[in-house]
Design a protein around this motif. Structure first.
Motif, PDB file in Angstrom:
ATOM      1  N   ASN A 152       0.338  -1.266   0.073  1.00  0.00           N
ATOM      2  CA  ASN A 152       0.003   0.017  -0.060  1.00  0.00           C
ATOM      3  C   ASN A 152       0.552   1.670   0.501  1.00  0.00           C
ATOM      4  O   ASN A 152       0.712   2.425  -0.963  1.00  0.00           O
ATOM      5  CB  ASN A 152      -0.768   0.251   1.148  1.00  0.00           C
ATOM      6  N   TYR A 153       1.694   1.540   0.827  1.00  0.00           N
ATOM      7  CA  TYR A 153       2.830   2.449   0.891  1.00  0.00           C
ATOM      8  C   TYR A 153       4.053   2.823   0.371  1.00  0.00           C
ATOM      9  O   TYR A 153       4.422   4.071  -0.554  1.00  0.00           O
ATOM     10  CB  TYR A 153       2.888   2.307   2.391  1.00  0.00           C
ATOM     11  N   CYS A 154       4.531   1.334  -0.031  1.00  0.00           N
ATOM     12  CA  CYS A 154       5.357   1.587  -0.949  1.00  0.00           C
ATOM     13  C   CYS A 154       5.881   0.816  -2.339  1.00  0.00           C
ATOM     14  O   CYS A 154       6.622   0.416  -3.033  1.00  0.00           O
ATOM     15  CB  CYS A 154       6.585   1.467  -0.151  1.00  0.00           C
ATOM     16  N   GLY A 155       4.468  -0.092  -2.338  1.00  0.00           N
ATOM     17  CA  GLY A 155       3.800  -0.576  -3.595  1.00  0.00           C
ATOM     18  C   GLY A 155       5.109  -2.106  -3.934  1.00  0.00           C
ATOM     19  O   GLY A 155       5.909  -1.708  -4.737  1.00  0.00           O
ATOM     20  N   MET A 156       5.083  -2.228  -2.987  1.00  0.00           N
ATOM     21  CA  MET A 156       5.687  -4.070  -2.940  1.00  0.00           C
ATOM     22  C   MET A 156       5.416  -4.728  -3.271  1.00  0.00           C
ATOM     23  O   MET A 156       4.109  -4.817  -3.939  1.00  0.00           O
ATOM     24  CB  MET A 156       6.275  -4.493  -1.353  1.00  0.00           C
ATOM     25  N   SER A 157       5.858  -5.600  -4.986  1.00  0.00           N
ATOM     26  CA  SER A 157       5.568  -6.109  -5.179  1.00  0.00           C
ATOM     27  C   SER A 157       6.127  -7.373  -5.506  1.00  0.00           C
ATOM     28  O   SER A 157       7.090  -7.287  -4.471  1.00  0.00           O
ATOM     29  CB  SER A 157       4.862  -5.934  -6.785  1.00  0.00           C
ATOM     30  N   GLY A 158       6.007  -8.259  -6.487  1.00  0.00           N
ATOM     31  CA  GLY A 158       7.186  -9.377  -6.759  1.00  0.00           C
ATOM     32  C   GLY A 158       6.394 -10.676  -7.414  1.00  0.00           C
ATOM     33  O   GLY A 158       5.280 -10.481  -8.566  1.00  0.00           O
ATOM     34  N   GLY A 159       6.833 -11.460  -8.167  1.00  0.00           N
ATOM     35  CA  GLY A 159       6.725 -12.342  -9.151  1.00  0.00           C
ATOM     36  C   GLY A 159       7.411 -13.481  -8.017  1.00  0.00           C
ATOM     37  O   GLY A 159       8.409 -14.079  -7.703  1.00  0.00           O
ATOM     38  N   ILE A 160       6.479 -14.606  -9.106  1.00  0.00           N
ATOM     39  CA  ILE A 160       7.140 -16.153  -8.488  1.00  0.00           C
ATOM     40  C   ILE A 160       6.665 -16.995  -9.505  1.00  0.00           C
ATOM     41  O   ILE A 160       6.149 -16.946 -10.949  1.00  0.00           O
ATOM     42  CB  ILE A 160       6.066 -16.818  -7.330  1.00  0.00           C
ATOM     43  N   LEU A 161       7.810 -18.423  -9.596  1.00  0.00           N
ATOM     44  CA  LEU A 161       8.097 -18.958 -11.281  1.00  0.00           C
ATOM     45  C   LEU A 161       7.799 -20.539 -10.751  1.00  0.00           C
ATOM     46  O   LEU A 161       8.555 -21.006  -9.315  1.00  0.00           O
ATOM     47  CB  LEU A 161       9.179 -18.099 -11.742  1.00  0.00           C
TER      48      LEU A 161
END
Length: 307
Positions: free
Chosen positions: A212-221
């Protein structure tokens, strides 16, 4: 100055400062400031719209270059803010033999500003802290001869694991990251990695807050629906996405999984650049980061000023 340990409640104002200053350097990442505060005993002070930060490393106390929360670039205001910090420190060390302050992790432009204010300051390069910054379009497409090896790695992976899939990190698949981290840690046990493991867990445990506050994201393979690699990022500024962690189970790494997750996640990134952070002086990391042909290698320095 009101020094205090960096807490999760500080992330909103840290992110506001990062966005208003359009940071490229990962050490000014709001998420990094929160996650690494225990490792480096880091503290911040917010005074008159200026953010100051200090931290410990190699048994020394260092200071970050101060920034105005509103993005004010006035050199006179900056000089006043730094003088305020130096005056406070001078009063504390006046009875000590060592009367100096060391600014660490400063960029070339920040180094030049400090030298314009304090010409006698001592400057030391910190190549192990240089940031590797890439054009997102290059990492997402891997076009051209220079990326042929990366494309070959991806082709090799696809041939061997035709059932692979990629998902963006979210609340429903977050346990897959824990699973990969557990297996990766078993393959690479060390005290430093135990600390990193705790930071990854902290990020995941507070996913909603950081997203919400710093756009934390990511991905999983995934391969055959089993998680094999992940990455975690945040929005460093309007121009830059910062990759904080990237892990892959070793057997899949040998088959090109790092190249796959790197490209798949880059295809989801909306910023112009991706910062893959520093190499910490580790030769293998340096070669890996250079192999993706960074558009910018952001130089870092230490600047020592006598009080």
């Amino acid at each position: 100055m009101n020094w205090h340990f960096t807490e999760q409640k500080d992330i909103e104002i840290l992110q506001k400062c990062a966005m208003n200053n359009d940071f490229y350097a990962n050490n000014y990442s709001a998420l990094n400031s929160i996650l690494y505060q225990k490792k480096y005993n880091s503290q911040i002070s917010i005074n008159n719209n200026w953010i100051f930060e200090r931290f410990e490393a190699d048994k020394n106390l260092y200071y970050s270059f101060p920034h105005n929360i509103k993005g004010d670039k006035s050199e006179s205001e900056l000089k006043s803010a730094i003088d305020e910090l130096l005056n406070e420190l001078f009063l504390k060390v006046i009875s000590q033999k060592e009367k100096k302050i060391i600014f660490s992790n400063v960029t070339s432009s920040e180094k030049d500003l400090l030298l314009s204010f304090y010409p006698s300051a001592k400057v030391t390069e910190s190549p192990e802290l240089n940031d590797y910054i890439y054009l997102t379009k290059n990492l997402s497409s891997l076009e051209g001869h220079k990326y042929s090896k990366k494309r070959n790695h991806i082709s090799q992976f696809k041939k061997k694991y035709s059932d692979y899939s990629f998902e963006l990190l979210n609340k429903t698949n977050i346990n897959a990251v824990y699973e990969i981290e557990d297996k990766w840690f078993e393959e690479n046990i060390s005290p430093d990695l135990q600390i990193e493991r705790k930071l990854i867990h902290q990020a995941l445990e507070n996913f909603d807050h950081f997203a919400n506050y710093c756009g934390m994201s990511g991905g999983i393979l995934f391969v055959n629906k089993n998680p094999v690699a992940f990455c975690i990022s945040s929005l460093l500024s309007s121009s830059v996405t910062d990759i904080h962690f990237e892990k892959c189970i070793s057997s899949f790494a040998h088959d090109g999984a790092y190249a796959v997750i790197n490209r798949e996640f880059a295809r989801t990134v909306q910023t112009e650049y991706i910062n893959r952070e520093e190499d910490l002086g580790i030769e293998g990391l340096r070669k890996a980061k250079l192999s993706y042909y960074p558009d910018i290698i952001l130089s870092k320095y230490r600047v020592e000023i006598n009080l």
